[in-house]
Design a protein around this motif. Structure first.
Motif, PDB file in Angstrom:
ATOM      1  N   LEU A   1       0.809  -1.220   0.000  1.00 11.46           N
ATOM      2  CA  LEU A   1       0.000   0.000   0.000  1.00 11.46           C
ATOM      3  C   LEU A   1       0.845   1.274   0.000  1.00 11.46           C
ATOM      4  O   LEU A   1       0.332   2.363  -0.280  1.00 11.46           O
ATOM      5  N   THR A   2       2.125   1.159   0.294  1.00 15.34           N
ATOM      6  CA  THR A   2       3.007   2.337   0.271  1.00 15.34           C
ATOM      7  C   THR A   2       3.586   2.582  -1.117  1.00 15.34           C
ATOM      8  O   THR A   2       4.407   3.484  -1.291  1.00 15.34           O
ATOM      9  N   THR A   3       3.166   1.773  -2.115  1.00 11.82           N
ATOM     10  CA  THR A   3       3.694   1.951  -3.476  1.00 11.82           C
ATOM     11  C   THR A   3       2.684   2.723  -4.337  1.00 11.82           C
ATOM     12  O   THR A   3       2.384   3.861  -4.045  1.00 11.82           O
ATOM     13  N   ASN A   4       2.151   2.102  -5.387  1.00 14.41           N
ATOM     14  CA  ASN A   4       1.183   2.791  -6.247  1.00 14.41           C
ATOM     15  C   ASN A   4       0.047   1.841  -6.624  1.00 14.41           C
ATOM     16  O   ASN A   4       0.087   0.645  -6.319  1.00 14.41           O
ATOM     17  N   VAL A   5      -0.949   2.377  -7.285  1.00 14.08           N
ATOM     18  CA  VAL A   5      -2.158   1.609  -7.604  1.00 14.08           C
ATOM     19  C   VAL A   5      -1.850   0.406  -8.483  1.00 14.08           C
ATOM     20  O   VAL A   5      -2.385  -0.695  -8.284  1.00 14.08           O
ATOM     21  N   ARG A   6      -0.959   0.579  -9.463  1.00 16.84           N
ATOM     22  CA  ARG A   6      -0.640  -0.519 -10.374  1.00 16.84           C
ATOM     23  C   ARG A   6       0.005  -1.692  -9.622  1.00 16.84           C
ATOM     24  O   ARG A   6      -0.322  -2.850  -9.859  1.00 16.84           O
ATOM     25  N   THR A   7       0.900  -1.377  -8.711  1.00 19.05           N
ATOM     26  CA  THR A   7       1.563  -2.428  -7.935  1.00 19.05           C
ATOM     27  C   THR A   7       0.574  -3.120  -7.007  1.00 19.05           C
ATOM     28  O   THR A   7       0.615  -4.349  -6.829  1.00 19.05           O
TER      29      THR A   7
ATOM     30  N   VAL B   1       2.245 -23.418 -12.182  1.00 19.57           N
ATOM     31  CA  VAL B   1       1.449 -22.463 -11.409  1.00 19.57           C
ATOM     32  C   VAL B   1       2.314 -21.824 -10.323  1.00 19.57           C
ATOM     33  O   VAL B   1       2.236 -20.621 -10.071  1.00 19.57           O
ATOM     34  N   LEU B   2       3.157 -22.648  -9.687  1.00 17.92           N
ATOM     35  CA  LEU B   2       4.096 -22.102  -8.711  1.00 17.92           C
ATOM     36  C   LEU B   2       5.017 -21.092  -9.382  1.00 17.92           C
ATOM     37  O   LEU B   2       5.348 -20.050  -8.803  1.00 17.92           O
ATOM     38  N   GLY B   3       5.431 -21.394 -10.614  1.00 20.07           N
ATOM     39  CA  GLY B   3       6.284 -20.470 -11.352  1.00 20.07           C
ATOM     40  C   GLY B   3       5.623 -19.125 -11.572  1.00 20.07           C
ATOM     41  O   GLY B   3       6.263 -18.073 -11.467  1.00 20.07           O
ATOM     42  N   VAL B   4       4.330 -19.144 -11.866  1.00 22.91           N
ATOM     43  CA  VAL B   4       3.582 -17.895 -12.016  1.00 22.91           C
ATOM     44  C   VAL B   4       3.562 -17.134 -10.696  1.00 22.91           C
ATOM     45  O   VAL B   4       3.826 -15.928 -10.633  1.00 22.91           O
ATOM     46  N   ALA B   5       3.256 -17.861  -9.612  1.00 25.50           N
ATOM     47  CA  ALA B   5       3.214 -17.224  -8.288  1.00 25.50           C
ATOM     48  C   ALA B   5       4.562 -16.622  -7.914  1.00 25.50           C
ATOM     49  O   ALA B   5       4.634 -15.513  -7.370  1.00 25.50           O
ATOM     50  N   PHE B   6       5.639 -17.341  -8.213  1.00 27.55           N
ATOM     51  CA  PHE B   6       6.981 -16.897  -7.848  1.00 27.55           C
ATOM     52  C   PHE B   6       7.521 -15.823  -8.795  1.00 27.55           C
ATOM     53  O   PHE B   6       8.616 -15.304  -8.563  1.00 27.55           O
ATOM     54  N   SER B   7       6.771 -15.493  -9.836  1.00 27.00           N
ATOM     55  CA  SER B   7       7.235 -14.495 -10.796  1.00 27.00           C
ATOM     56  C   SER B   7       6.549 -13.144 -10.645  1.00 27.00           C
ATOM     57  O   SER B   7       6.936 -12.176 -11.304  1.00 27.00           O
ATOM     58  N   PHE B   8       5.548 -13.044  -9.800  1.00 30.80           N
ATOM     59  CA  PHE B   8       4.802 -11.798  -9.667  1.00 30.80           C
ATOM     60  C   PHE B   8       5.676 -10.645  -9.181  1.00 30.80           C
ATOM     61  O   PHE B   8       5.394  -9.482  -9.467  1.00 30.80           O
ATOM     62  N   GLY B   9       6.721 -10.940  -8.424  1.00 32.73           N
ATOM     63  CA  GLY B   9       7.583  -9.876  -7.931  1.00 32.73           C
ATOM     64  C   GLY B   9       8.253  -9.090  -9.037  1.00 32.73           C
ATOM     65  O   GLY B   9       8.606  -7.910  -8.850  1.00 32.73           O
ATOM     66  N   ILE B  10       8.429  -9.708 -10.204  1.00 30.49           N
ATOM     67  CA  ILE B  10       9.114  -9.035 -11.320  1.00 30.49           C
ATOM     68  C   ILE B  10       8.259  -7.913 -11.906  1.00 30.49           C
ATOM     69  O   ILE B  10       8.699  -6.755 -11.943  1.00 30.49           O
ATOM     70  N   PRO B  11       7.031  -8.180 -12.382  1.00 29.22           N
ATOM     71  CA  PRO B  11       6.217  -7.060 -12.871  1.00 29.22           C
ATOM     72  C   PRO B  11       5.882  -6.066 -11.769  1.00 29.22           C
ATOM     73  O   PRO B  11       5.753  -4.862 -12.033  1.00 29.22           O
ATOM     74  N   MET B  12       5.748  -6.537 -10.530  1.00 30.68           N
ATOM     75  CA  MET B  12       5.467  -5.619  -9.430  1.00 30.68           C
ATOM     76  C   MET B  12       6.621  -4.646  -9.209  1.00 30.68           C
ATOM     77  O   MET B  12       6.410  -3.466  -8.926  1.00 30.68           O
ATOM     78  N   ALA B  13       7.860  -5.126  -9.364  1.00 33.96           N
ATOM     79  CA  ALA B  13       9.022  -4.247  -9.198  1.00 33.96           C
ATOM     80  C   ALA B  13       9.036  -3.163 -10.266  1.00 33.96           C
ATOM     81  O   ALA B  13       9.273  -1.977  -9.975  1.00 33.96           O
ATOM     82  N   PHE B  14       8.769  -3.541 -11.509  1.00 32.84           N
ATOM     83  CA  PHE B  14       8.730  -2.545 -12.585  1.00 32.84           C
ATOM     84  C   PHE B  14       7.566  -1.579 -12.383  1.00 32.84           C
ATOM     85  O   PHE B  14       7.700  -0.372 -12.597  1.00 32.84           O
TER      86      PHE B  14
ATOM     87  N   ASP C   1       5.917   2.619 -12.865  1.00 37.23           N
ATOM     88  CA  ASP C   1       4.470   2.713 -13.057  1.00 37.23           C
ATOM     89  C   ASP C   1       4.042   2.131 -14.407  1.00 37.23           C
ATOM     90  O   ASP C   1       3.087   2.592 -15.027  1.00 37.23           O
ATOM     91  N   GLN C   2       4.771   1.130 -14.854  1.00 36.22           N
ATOM     92  CA  GLN C   2       4.439   0.389 -16.067  1.00 36.22           C
ATOM     93  C   GLN C   2       5.162  -0.952 -16.022  1.00 36.22           C
ATOM     94  O   GLN C   2       6.082  -1.145 -15.216  1.00 36.22           O
ATOM     95  N   VAL C   3       4.742  -1.869 -16.877  1.00 40.39           N
ATOM     96  CA  VAL C   3       5.425  -3.154 -17.006  1.00 40.39           C
ATOM     97  C   VAL C   3       5.878  -3.275 -18.458  1.00 40.39           C
ATOM     98  O   VAL C   3       5.100  -3.663 -19.329  1.00 40.39           O
ATOM     99  N   PRO C   4       7.142  -2.918 -18.742  1.00 43.31           N
ATOM    100  CA  PRO C   4       7.638  -2.921 -20.124  1.00 43.31           C
ATOM    101  C   PRO C   4       7.840  -4.326 -20.658  1.00 43.31           C
ATOM    102  O   PRO C   4       7.887  -5.307 -19.880  1.00 43.31           O
ATOM    103  N   PRO C   5       8.004  -4.484 -21.985  1.00 42.41           N
ATOM    104  CA  PRO C   5       8.172  -5.819 -22.584  1.00 42.41           C
ATOM    105  C   PRO C   5       9.325  -6.621 -21.993  1.00 42.41           C
ATOM    106  O   PRO C   5       9.224  -7.844 -21.862  1.00 42.41           O
ATOM    107  N   VAL C   6      10.408  -5.958 -21.614  1.00 34.97           N
ATOM    108  CA  VAL C   6      11.557  -6.696 -21.085  1.00 34.97           C
ATOM    109  C   VAL C   6      11.195  -7.456 -19.807  1.00 34.97           C
ATOM    110  O   VAL C   6      11.750  -8.528 -19.517  1.00 34.97           O
TER     111      VAL C   6
END
Length: 300
Positions: free
Chosen positions: A115-121, A148-161, A166-171
């Motif tokens: 909650l201390t980040t932004n709406v997208r995160t 499915v575990l791989g998906v769960a363990f990968s959410f930190g990547i788009p969340m960091a971007f 405030d966007q999730v670029p193609p990289v």
């Protein structure tokens, strides 16, 4: 302490720590390193102290909450598996309600950080929670729940971007694809440890699905993982530190393949436990690359 004696506060605290695997940090390290690598790349090598705190503490808290959810969902299966029979819930030392309460408190603490980040995160974090809850149940019907575990363990990547840019670029999606393949590799090694028990109780795992091609499958997942991360480096114009880190990671993957070639339980478990060093290597590659890129040109 006898089975009928009341639990002291110290006893209960010890059970809580056992529930969240506090003495076995490999689990949250596997989740932390790719998240930190994404944070470093998203912030061009200069993440804020705030973001470091949010993603480091949030990763540990959510992985711990995930352990509680997993053990509640698997409690009737775990008693038939040699490695998991003495977990706090399965052994009856901790109630389901108490475990869910622990998981709930940890989840709320993690969400307070987001909650201390932004709406997208924040929006991404809701998806992460949903997949975390779903994952344990997919072992009953999905041929490769490790995905499915791989998906769960990968959410930190788009969340960091999302938190930094405030966007999730193609990289970011190349990093996600690589992380998904890495999770498939190391969690298949993990599943190879329990294959005989899982077959008896009807659990679905990638090790069972791949059958005699399990070792080849693990090595293929490692190769796909490193190829995706190499492509991410190309898109970000990363230099030799990133390439060197991927080379060292590839050497570690080959060593893991050597360990699991005979499918012995202990060696498969050893290979799984060593994977956090592979993640650390890749994160250090990102750190060094961005640090060198920030230096002024020679002679400037």
């Amino acid at each position: 302490m006898t089975p009928t004696s009341p639990l002291t506060l110290r006893d209960r605290w010890a059970l809580y720590l056992d529930l969240i695997r506090w003495s076995r940090p490999q689990g949250w390290l596997l989740l932390l390193w790719p998240t930190l690598a994404a944070l470093w790349l998203a912030s061009d090598g200069i993440p804020s102290v705030h973001m470091l705190a949010v993603f480091t503490l949030g990763t540990i808290l959510m992985r711990s909450a995930g352990c509680a959810v997993n053990d509640v969902a698997d409690r009737d299966f775990d008693r038939h598996v040699q490695r998991t029979a003495q977990r706090p819930i399965t052994s009856g030392r901790l109630s389901v309600k108490e475990a869910l309460a622990v998981g709930g408190v940890l989840t709320l603490a993690s969400f307070a950080l987001v909650l201390t980040t932004n709406v997208r995160t924040i929006a991404w974090s809701v998806g992460a929670l949903a997949v975390t809850i779903l994952y344990p149940f997919t072992k009953r019907f999905f041929a490769m729940p490790q995905a499915v575990l791989g998906v769960a363990f990968s959410f930190g990547i788009p969340m960091a971007f999302a938190a930094v840019q405030d966007q999730v670029p193609p990289v970011a999606w190349w990093l996600v694809a690589g992380n998904l393949a890495w999770v498939l590799a190391y969690d298949t090694e993990y599943a190879m440890v329990d294959r005989n028990d899982d077959l008896k109780i009807g659990m679905r795992t990638s090790a069972i699905t791949l059958g005699r091609f399990d070792v080849a499958g693990v090595m293929g997942f490692y190769a796909l993982c490193l190829a995706c991360w190499w492509q991410a480096g190309q898109l970000l114009h990363l230099g030799w530190p990133w390439s060197l880190a991927l080379g060292v990671a590839a050497a570690q993957a080959v060593w893991h393949g050597w360990l699991i070639r005979g499918r012995e339980r202990e060696r498969c478990f050893q290979a799984f436990r060593l994977n956090h060093w592979l993640g650390l290597t890749v994160w250090l590659g990102a750190v060094l690359d961005r640090a060198l890129a920030a230096l002024p040109p020679v002679g400037a």
